[in-house]
Design an enzyme around this catalytic site. Structure first.
Site, PDB file in Angstrom:
ATOM      1  N   GLY A  77       0.795  -1.212   0.000  1.00 34.84           N
ATOM      2  CA  GLY A  77       0.000   0.000   0.000  1.00 34.84           C
ATOM      3  C   GLY A  77       0.830   1.266   0.000  1.00 34.84           C
ATOM      4  N   GLY A  90       4.015   1.555  -4.917  1.00 30.04           N
ATOM      5  CA  GLY A  90       5.253   1.239  -5.624  1.00 30.04           C
ATOM      6  C   GLY A  90       5.066   1.105  -7.127  1.00 30.04           C
ATOM      7  N   SER A  91       3.943   0.524  -7.562  1.00 24.88           N
ATOM      8  CA  SER A  91       3.692   0.372  -8.996  1.00 24.88           C
ATOM      9  C   SER A  91       3.504   1.719  -9.673  1.00 24.88           C
ATOM     10  CB  SER A  91       2.450  -0.498  -9.226  1.00 24.88           C
ATOM     11  OG  SER A  91       2.670  -1.821  -8.802  1.00 24.88           O
ATOM     12  N   SER A  92       2.714   2.600  -9.060  1.00 27.04           N
ATOM     13  CA  SER A  92       2.485   3.904  -9.691  1.00 27.04           C
ATOM     14  C   SER A  92       3.732   4.766  -9.634  1.00 27.04           C
ATOM     15  CB  SER A  92       1.292   4.625  -9.060  1.00 27.04           C
ATOM     16  OG  SER A  92       1.446   4.786  -7.677  1.00 27.04           O
ATOM     17  N   ALA A  93       4.641   4.491  -8.691  1.00 27.63           N
ATOM     18  CA  ALA A  93       5.920   5.212  -8.674  1.00 27.63           C
ATOM     19  C   ALA A  93       6.751   4.841  -9.896  1.00 27.63           C
ATOM     20  CB  ALA A  93       6.696   4.905  -7.398  1.00 27.63           C
ATOM     21  N   ASP A 134      -2.786   8.346  -5.192  1.00 28.47           N
ATOM     22  CA  ASP A 134      -1.356   8.027  -5.284  1.00 28.47           C
ATOM     23  C   ASP A 134      -0.695   8.795  -6.412  1.00 28.47           C
ATOM     24  OD1 ASP A 134      -2.457   6.227  -3.580  1.00 28.47           O
ATOM     25  OD2 ASP A 134      -1.740   4.436  -4.616  1.00 28.47           O
TER      26      ASP A 134
END
Length: 350
Positions: free
Chosen positions: A133, A136-139, A181
């Site tokens: 949560g 990390g993926s959207s980063a 995010d």
């Protein structure tokens, strides 16, 4: 290549001699209001630089996406494969980069932005703890879109930038998620976000307000790696209940929006006690609505046992809260570390 006047790209570094573009993005901490961002609610979030996702891009004759640690397809044995799945889930970063390139290309086509006839090789690397949560993926997506924008000299306003990143996960990959995010990562500042439906319908994104950190309370973030769970697991069920108009879900979304407004007022007044209580209420409301694993509940209760507030930073596996002083933080760290829970003070990017 001319420098771009783009606030969201000011952290990118270019090596003009080698034509190598290095960009990066940070994990997100949801302070208050989540998970209402995907349901026309209100939230506050920031990004912090204790961890980082990096992308490198350079010109090459053909377009190539380099696989990294999470994209391996060869394993020593079945045990190693299972350990890798438990650590990172079933998906690596290749699908993220593919989706981001596709969405960028289609955005340029739709807006009649002519792109230079050139190709690139792109690779990523991230030390953001996975599936906890922390976005990390959207980063990874944010860092990759920064690099592609720099390479083709295309400016995308932060609000639209966040929409494009979300569209990769939501439309291309079928992950149920909200804008929170991506907005925090696009602006790279603490942001108050209002996703009112009328506003969203009118302009295609929410109303976003940058927040100053001078009245921020003492925040901590804690996480337990073996509690990782993908955001799609939590949100897919909640989305279905929201879409059918379940009264309990609708009331919770309304209250999360109110909590966020109250937190913002308390922040302006430097009212640490009210912020503490609202953070706790945010989690308690979630607990009344969604099944939460025993390990996650234990993490929250341990933090609260020493006087800290606690709620999820996202979908579970990591928590955020406030503490009064260094004595409280020391107790917090001791009790959580003794239960194999990592604790950090977030370096808030502002």
């Amino acid at each position: 290549m001319k420098p771009l006047k783009n606030g969201i790209l000011n952290l990118a570094a270019l090596n003009f001699q080698k034509m190598i573009i290095d960009t990066y993005s940070y994990p997100r901490a949801a302070v208050i209001g989540n998970p209402s961002d995907g349901y026309f609610g209100k939230t506050i979030a920031f990004v912090f630089s204790n961890f980082i996702a990096k992308v490198q891009l350079y010109q090459t004759p053909e377009l190539e996406i380099k696989p990294e640690r999470l994209d391996i397809t060869s394993y020593k044995n079945m045990k190693t494969l299972v350990e890798d799945i438990n650590f990172a889930g079933y998906y690596g970063g290749m699908r993220l980069l593919k989706g981001m390139i596709k969405v960028f290309y289609e955005y340029c086509e739709k807006n009649e932005i002519r792109l230079a006839s050139k190709n690139f090789t792109i690779r990523y690397n991230s030390n953001i703890p996975l599936r906890l949560g922390l976005a990390g993926s959207s980063a990874i997506l944010t860092a990759s879109l920064k690099a592609i924008c720099l390479f083709y000299e295309v400016y995308i306003p932060p609000a639209i930038f966040a929409n494009l990143v979300l569209s990769v996960e939501k439309n291309e990959l079928g992950i149920s998620a909200g804008l929170q995010d991506r907005v925090a990562q696009a602006f790279e500042k603490p942001v108050f976000m209002d996703f009112n439906k009328d506003i969203m319908d009118k302009q295609g994104f929410g109303n976003y307000q940058i927040l100053k950190t001078n009245h921020f309370p003492n925040f901590y973030i804690a996480y337990r790696k073996n509690l990782s769970e993908g955001t799609e697991v939590v949100h897919n069920n909640l989305r279905a209940r929201f879409d059918i108009g379940e009264e309990k879900v609708l009331r919770a979304m309304e209250r999360w929006g109110q909590i966020t407004e109250e937190f913002k007022i308390a922040l302006n007044k430097n009212d640490a006690e009210t912020m503490h209580n609202l953070i706790n209420e945010n989690f308690d409301l979630r607990r009344s609505l969604i099944p939460i694993s025993k390990g996650n509940i234990e993490m929250v209760e341990l933090a609260r046992s020493v006087g800290a507030s606690a709620k999820f930073t996202g979908s579970g596996g990591a928590i955020i809260g406030t503490y009064n002083d260094e004595s409280t933080f020391s107790k917090l760290k001791d009790v959580l570390n003794n239960n194999d829970i990592e604790v950090i003070k977030p370096n808030i990017v502002s």
